[in-house]
Write a protein that holds these residues in place. Structure first.
Motif, mmCIF file in Angstrom:
data_model
loop_
_atom_site.group_PDB
_atom_site.id
_atom_site.type_symbol
_atom_site.label_atom_id
_atom_site.label_comp_id
_atom_site.label_asym_id
_atom_site.label_seq_id
_atom_site.Cartn_x
_atom_site.Cartn_y
_atom_site.Cartn_z
ATOM 1 N N ASP A 272 0.841 -1.205 0.000
ATOM 2 C CA ASP A 272 0.000 0.000 0.000
ATOM 3 C C ASP A 272 0.872 1.249 0.000
ATOM 4 O O ASP A 272 0.544 2.260 -0.607
ATOM 5 C CB ASP A 272 -0.898 0.034 1.244
ATOM 6 N N LYS A 273 1.999 1.139 0.694
ATOM 7 C CA LYS A 273 2.883 2.311 0.823
ATOM 8 C C LYS A 273 3.458 2.761 -0.517
ATOM 9 O O LYS A 273 3.848 3.907 -0.667
ATOM 10 C CB LYS A 273 4.050 1.981 1.763
ATOM 11 N N PHE A 274 3.558 1.830 -1.451
ATOM 12 C CA PHE A 274 4.117 2.199 -2.751
ATOM 13 C C PHE A 274 3.115 2.031 -3.894
ATOM 14 O O PHE A 274 3.491 1.788 -5.031
ATOM 15 C CB PHE A 274 5.416 1.426 -3.009
ATOM 16 N N SER A 275 1.823 2.156 -3.560
ATOM 17 C CA SER A 275 0.787 2.128 -4.591
ATOM 18 C C SER A 275 -0.124 3.321 -4.368
ATOM 19 O O SER A 275 -0.137 3.913 -3.296
ATOM 20 C CB SER A 275 -0.051 0.858 -4.480
ATOM 21 N N THR A 276 -0.887 3.638 -5.383
ATOM 22 C CA THR A 276 -1.876 4.701 -5.242
ATOM 23 C C THR A 276 -3.204 4.195 -5.785
ATOM 24 O O THR A 276 -3.263 3.199 -6.512
ATOM 25 C CB THR A 276 -1.481 5.950 -6.045
ATOM 26 N N GLY A 277 -4.267 4.909 -5.438
ATOM 27 C CA GLY A 277 -5.583 4.508 -5.907
ATOM 28 C C GLY A 277 -6.067 5.437 -7.000
ATOM 29 O O GLY A 277 -5.385 6.386 -7.378
ATOM 30 N N SER A 278 -7.229 5.127 -7.528
ATOM 31 C CA SER A 278 -7.837 5.977 -8.549
ATOM 32 C C SER A 278 -9.019 6.692 -7.922
ATOM 33 O O SER A 278 -9.708 6.140 -7.075
ATOM 34 C CB SER A 278 -8.302 5.105 -9.714
ATOM 35 N N SER A 279 -9.232 7.924 -8.355
ATOM 36 C CA SER A 279 -10.333 8.696 -7.763
ATOM 37 C C SER A 279 -11.680 8.245 -8.327
ATOM 38 O O SER A 279 -12.712 8.534 -7.770
ATOM 39 C CB SER A 279 -10.125 10.186 -8.014
ATOM 40 N N ILE A 280 -11.666 7.514 -9.431
ATOM 41 C CA ILE A 280 -12.954 7.053 -9.982
ATOM 42 C C ILE A 280 -13.121 5.535 -9.914
ATOM 43 O O ILE A 280 -14.208 5.034 -9.666
ATOM 44 C CB ILE A 280 -13.156 7.587 -11.432
ATOM 45 N N MET A 281 -12.013 4.784 -10.094
ATOM 46 C CA MET A 281 -12.151 3.325 -10.157
ATOM 47 C C MET A 281 -11.688 2.716 -8.833
ATOM 48 O O MET A 281 -10.495 2.626 -8.554
ATOM 49 C CB MET A 281 -11.294 2.787 -11.304
ATOM 50 N N PRO A 282 -12.647 2.302 -8.020
ATOM 51 C CA PRO A 282 -12.319 1.904 -6.648
ATOM 52 C C PRO A 282 -11.404 0.682 -6.554
ATOM 53 O O PRO A 282 -10.760 0.474 -5.527
ATOM 54 C CB PRO A 282 -13.689 1.587 -6.025
ATOM 55 N N GLN A 283 -11.365 -0.129 -7.595
ATOM 56 C CA GLN A 283 -10.590 -1.370 -7.512
ATOM 57 C C GLN A 283 -9.096 -1.156 -7.736
ATOM 58 O O GLN A 283 -8.287 -2.043 -7.493
ATOM 59 C CB GLN A 283 -11.122 -2.365 -8.561
ATOM 60 N N LYS A 284 -8.701 0.053 -8.187
ATOM 61 C CA LYS A 284 -7.347 0.232 -8.707
ATOM 62 C C LYS A 284 -6.267 0.292 -7.638
ATOM 63 O O LYS A 284 -6.448 0.848 -6.568
ATOM 64 C CB LYS A 284 -7.281 1.537 -9.498
ATOM 65 N N ARG A 285 -5.143 -0.316 -7.996
ATOM 66 C CA ARG A 285 -3.899 -0.148 -7.228
ATOM 67 C C ARG A 285 -2.844 0.181 -8.267
ATOM 68 O O ARG A 285 -2.365 -0.686 -8.979
ATOM 69 C CB ARG A 285 -3.504 -1.452 -6.542
ATOM 70 N N ASN A 286 -2.526 1.428 -8.377
ATOM 71 C CA ASN A 286 -1.614 1.834 -9.442
ATOM 72 C C ASN A 286 -0.157 1.874 -8.963
ATOM 73 O O ASN A 286 0.118 2.321 -7.853
ATOM 74 C CB ASN A 286 -2.022 3.197 -9.988
#
Ligand code: ARG
Length: 461
Positions: A272-286
């Motif tokens: 989690d510390k080195f991933s980000t999420g998407s403001s629209i797609m809740p499933q994302k781990r970018n």
């Protein structure tokens, strides 16, 4: 008002735009430590050689230390009218100690001064980068040791090639980074000569002791040619070249992390510390950190390209163009340093999915070479014939939409009657990697040994 440092022959001061294009203080103020260190060494030498009196030099040194403390505390005001770090420091020194301040610049020019400051800064940067690359190597070697035997697909052309182990793959980067460190150290070794005392370009008539200042500043020796001393920026170029190659390596690793972290590959999970999420797609781990490491490489290459281009047409010796060596260099070093830290963080936190990797390792007929090798070893077939037979078997399996291990012995014997059921043993991915025991190969025992060797080596560095 004309310039207080050089305005003797000028009736008026510079146009506002002249001041803006000329001033470097906004970016070269970060050389303050190096500038003061260089001035302290120069002043001490001027006293030692009797060029200045002890009293003057004591006043100069005290004043410089006062300035150092003030900048350190964030209380110093830098002025654009004073152009650069050198004149900001000297002008402040004059406010502090009066006339003696003007004697500091005896037998010195801003040309050798800035060359010295830059060398001191770049030398520290090289040491810091080397340490950070070593830390990333450690993060990779630790993971490699942990996953020396974890089977994953090896690719060429990004097509399944042969199974390898995750540890082996990570150690490939440890090797690349070792060469990067070699380049950083080579650059440091070659650049460690002191230009101070070259003065404007021709040397000086004062009886200075350049060996003394070189030694005081930790350089191996003074530079040998005064013209070269104030013209040379090779040391920056070498640093940026080494930094660019290293940034390219980090970018390749980052690209692989981006691929591995996709649901389609699913080889690794980033923390989690080195991933980000998407403001629209809740499933994302970018994998933004990896993408940025990949993207920022361009900035480092840009600094190298910019400096090469800036230098290429300059006649000897100093031209003001050379003031443009700084921003790109500072940015490139800072960028690479951030990318190294982010890469080490990602690697340390990254969790491989061993099952998914192993499954993927068997896809795409990755053990076809093992089958061909078996035909060579057991049936004594020439490799080229074995390659052909195996190709036919792959063709049959592919037409049926199955793996090689799913062909029956009868189907295989139709292509090559001498094949026996022993052949099925070599079609497994575990067996495949275990068999690659040649020096530098991916056999888990090899990888374990190499990982241990690196861990030992890195503990010594
Ligand atoms: N700020 C200048 C630079 O960074 C310092 C040297 C100036 N020398 C000169 N002759 N104007 O290059």
């Amino acid at each position: 008002m004309s310039n207080r440092m050089w305005g003797g022959r000028f009736a008026t001061g510079p146009d506002a735009i002249m001041e803006e294009i000329n001033a470097s203080i906004d970016f070269d103020q970060r050389l303050w430590r190096q500038d003061i260190r260089g001035s302290l060494a120069h002043a001490a030498m001027l006293a030692e050689t009797g060029i200045l009196t002890r009293e003057d030099v004591d006043a100069i040194s005290d004043g410089l230390k006062g300035i150092e403390a003030e900048i350190e505390a964030g209380r110093f005001t830098f002025s654009r009218a004073l152009e650069d770090i050198h004149m900001n420091v000297e002008s402040n020194l004059k406010d502090r100690i009066g006339l003696a301040a003007g004697r500091l610049h005896t037998a010195r020019s801003r040309n050798d001064q800035v060359a010295t400051d830059m060398r001191l800064w770049v030398r520290d940067a090289l040491d810091q980068l080397d340490e950070q690359v070593a830390d990333l190597q450690l993060a990779l070697a630790e993971k490699a040791d942990m996953y020396a035997g974890a089977v994953m697909p090896g690719f060429t052309h990004l097509q399944s090639a042969q199974p390898v182990t995750f540890g082996h793959h990570l150690l490939a980067y440890v090797e690349m980074l070792a060469r990067d460190r070699g380049r950083l150290r080579d650059a440091r070794e070659r650049m460690n000569e002191c230009p101070l005392g070259a003065a404007a370009l021709a040397g000086t008539s004062f009886p200075i002791d350049r060996h003394m200042t070189a030694k005081a500043l930790g350089f191996a020796r003074p530079t040998a040619n005064s013209l070269d001393s104030v013209s040379d920026r090779d040391f920056v170029l070498e640093t940026l070249s080494a930094a660019s190659i290293c940034a390219m390596h980090l970018s390749r690793l980052a690209e692989e992390i981006v691929l591995w972290a996709t649901p389609q590959f699913g080889f690794v999970k980033l923390s989690d510390k080195f991933s980000t999420g998407s403001s629209i797609m809740p499933q994302k781990r970018n994998p933004d950190a990896a993408e940025l490491v990949r993207g920022k490489a361009g900035r480092v290459f840009g600094a190298l390209q910019g400096l090469l281009t800036m230098m290429k047409g300059l006649p000897l010796t100093y031209s003001k163009d050379m003031q443009e060596d700084k921003e790109g260099t500072f940015d490139a070093v800072q960028t690479l340093s951030l990318c190294l830290a982010a890469s080490a963080g990602m690697i340390r936190d990254m969790q491989p999915d061993l099952k998914t990797m192993k499954k993927a390792a068997g896809l795409g007929y990755a053990t076809a070479t093992d089958l061909a090798d078996w035909l060579v070893r057991v049936l004594k077939m020439p490799f080229r014939d074995a390659h052909h037979v195996t190709g036919r078997l792959v063709g049959i399996a592919s037409a049926k939409g199955v793996g090689l291990e799913k062909l029956s012995l009868a189907e295989m014997q139709e292509v090559e009657p001498k094949i026996s059921d022993e052949i099925f043993a070599v079609l497994g991915v575990e067996r495949s990697v275990k068999s690659r025991t040649s020096y530098g190969g991916t056999a888990p025992a090899n990888v374990k040994r190499q990982a241990k060797r690196w861990l030992k080596q890195l503990a010594k560095d």
